[in-house]
Scaffold this active site. Structure first.
Site, mmCIF file in Angstrom:
data_model
loop_
_atom_site.group_PDB
_atom_site.id
_atom_site.type_symbol
_atom_site.label_atom_id
_atom_site.label_comp_id
_atom_site.label_asym_id
_atom_site.label_seq_id
_atom_site.Cartn_x
_atom_site.Cartn_y
_atom_site.Cartn_z
ATOM 1 N N LYS A 199 -10.236 -0.715 10.557
ATOM 2 C CA LYS A 199 -10.301 -1.934 9.743
ATOM 3 C C LYS A 199 -10.597 -3.161 10.607
ATOM 4 C CE LYS A 199 -7.091 -0.247 6.221
ATOM 5 N NZ LYS A 199 -7.958 0.139 5.113
ATOM 6 N N GLN B 229 -4.444 -5.200 6.825
ATOM 7 C CA GLN B 229 -5.450 -6.096 6.228
ATOM 8 C C GLN B 229 -5.493 -7.469 6.882
ATOM 9 O OE1 GLN B 229 -7.741 -5.186 4.311
ATOM 10 N NE2 GLN B 229 -6.978 -3.216 3.571
ATOM 11 N N HIS C 182 0.869 -1.183 0.000
ATOM 12 C CA HIS C 182 0.000 0.000 0.000
ATOM 13 C C HIS C 182 0.905 1.232 0.000
ATOM 14 C CE1 HIS C 182 -2.705 3.009 1.888
ATOM 15 N NE2 HIS C 182 -3.700 2.263 1.432
ATOM 16 N N ASP D 35 3.195 -4.600 7.938
ATOM 17 C CA ASP D 35 1.977 -3.805 7.808
ATOM 18 C C ASP D 35 0.795 -4.761 7.974
ATOM 19 O OD1 ASP D 35 -0.312 -2.599 6.874
ATOM 20 O OD2 ASP D 35 0.617 -1.707 5.102
ATOM 21 N N CYS E 194 -4.872 2.508 -3.643
ATOM 22 C CA CYS E 194 -3.640 3.049 -3.033
ATOM 23 C C CYS E 194 -2.494 2.043 -3.168
ATOM 24 C CB CYS E 194 -3.850 3.425 -1.570
ATOM 25 S SG CYS E 194 -5.092 4.687 -1.345
#
Ligand code: 7TS
Length: 421
Positions: A241, A218, A138, A215, A379
């Protein structure tokens, strides 16, 4: 509606051997509405999940009964607010199995968490030092490192992916080297759904003494995350999220590494003493949290974690895997539709293109039929460049989604194809 954040109204309470999704959906008021005359099918949870009443109530209760500033008051409300804020830190620590609350830094979200590392750890880097990322990141795990490269002459190296959207691990092994100072890789790709072998990546980097930032934006709401088992040095994620509020997120950092980072933003709460001849800094994690924090956000995040845990991360992962398999099969039968991202190990993200229809037109037609998806580059423009496409239409799933909603999407897609034929 139940106003007790620690008790589930109906959803998770009724579970035995799998998710009772219809009961869970009762906890999400926003899902019960018509959009353009159709029942809402919310298939955009990768952009942001929805919130259950338990989270909304925790925030309302906080502002109604308990609000004051934290860490400074001698009065009751300030103590209560501090307890709620620090309680959420402990809840977060337990959720990801960090060793200590000193390792849990509240930020505005994943983006700010990564920028924090770039602005602090990055100060140590110089010309010729390298940061290794992947081709499926991202923008928030690309641009902070590019900014650092501009400032300090650091070099960004990028691990390529294959046509299925899987990381090329042999290329990773070739690119990681003597000048690598940090590996920064996504756990799950938002554009492709690929789940990366983060444990293997961490082991390989650590064998060379290189720290790893993951990261987790997600991944955090879709599978159990254990930072000790993963052995990563940093793990970043966002409240919004994972059924929590916007404006709050987390940087997990290994304590021994966080201890070595210089202060980031200066201001209240991050100091011990200030005089014009010098300032001494607070201990972790406060040293990295300048100013009045997002206390209500932390209250909501804690309630969101309680909610997810009561449903159970294993059951959530199983349900979403079922939705992904069902959607992949159904989408695969739509004429002219091509899935983008077909990794062997995927999370609940189905990105696709349809011959002759722009992704934005797909998104618009679906909205006319009550189906919310995201269309565009997500993104992750380098991913789109890798596939030579302007963007994709992307359906993404959460535990509150159903096969019926996928049917609604696929039905609308078939109509779109006829409209554009
Ligand atoms: N990393 C990944 C993998 C993401 O998917 C996102 C947001 C971020 C970082 C940034 O998170 P933030 O909360 O700081 O903004 N992804 C998306 C998306 O896929 N659609 O909208 C936002």
């Amino acid at each position: 509606m139940n106003s007790n954040a620690t008790t589930l109204t109906s959803g998770a309470a009724a579970l035995a051997g799998g998710l009772d999704v219809e009961a869970i959906r009762q906890d999400f008021p926003i899902l019960h509405q018509q959009i353009n005359g159709y029942p809402l099918a919310y298939l955009d949870s990768a952009a942001s999940t929805q919130r259950p009443v338990q989270v909304i109530d925790a925030i309302r209760r906080y502002y109604t009964h308990d609000h004051a500033n934290v860490h400074r008051g001698v009065h009751t409300l300030s103590h209560r607010a501090t307890d709620i804020y620090e309680g959420a830190r402990e809840t977060t620590r337990r959720f990801i199995n960090a060793r200590s609350t000193r390792e849990i830094v509240f930020t505005r979200g994943t983006t700010e968490a990564i920028n924090l590392v770039a602005a602090t750890l990055g100060q140590r880097l110089g010309a010729g030092d390298e940061i290794l990322i992947s081709a499926m990141e991202h923008h928030s795990n690309i641009v902070p490192w590019q900014m650092l490269c501009e400032q300090r002459g650091t070099i960004l190296r990028v691990v390529p992916i294959n046509d299925r959207g899987e990381l090329l691990l042999d290329e990773f092994e070739k690119l990681i080297g003597k000048r690598t100072r940090l590996v920064a890789i996504t756990h799950v790709s938002n554009a492709l759904g690929t789940v990366n072998p983060v444990q293997q990546i961490v082991a390989s980097a650590h064998a060379r003494g290189i720290p790893v930032l993951i990261d987790g934006a997600q991944a955090i709401a879709h599978q159990a995350v254990d930072v000790q088992a993963m052995d990563c040095d940093f793990y970043a994620f966002s409240g919004h999220k994972m059924c929590g509020p916007t404006g709050i997120g987390v940087l997990y950092g290994r304590e021994s590494l966080l201890e070595t980072l210089p202060p980031w933003q200066g201001g209240g709460d991050m100091i011990l003493t200030v005089s014009f001849s010098g300032t001494t800094y607070n201990e972790l994690p406060y040293r990295l949290e300048a100013g009045t924090p997002h206390i209500a956000g932390a209250a909501g995040l804690g309630a969101a974690i309680d909610y997810l845990q009561k449903i159970g991360m294993e059951d959530i992962a199983r349900h979403e895997a079922d939705l992904l398999a069902y959607a992949s099969q159904a989408l695969g039968e739509v004429p002219g539709l091509r899935l983008v991202g077909t990794a062997a190990h995927k999370a609940g993200v189905a990105s696709f293109n349809i011959d002759g229809i722009h992704p934005h037109d797909i998104g618009t037609v679906l909205d006319q039929h009550g189906v919310a998806i995201r269309a565009g580059h997500h993104c992750a423009m380098p991913v789109m460049e890798r596939y030579g496409i302007p963007g994709t239409a992307r359906a993404s799933f959460a535990f509150y989604n159903t096969r019926t909603e996928i049917d609604q999407m696929v039905g609308a897609l078939r109509l779109a194809i006829r409209m554009f034929a």
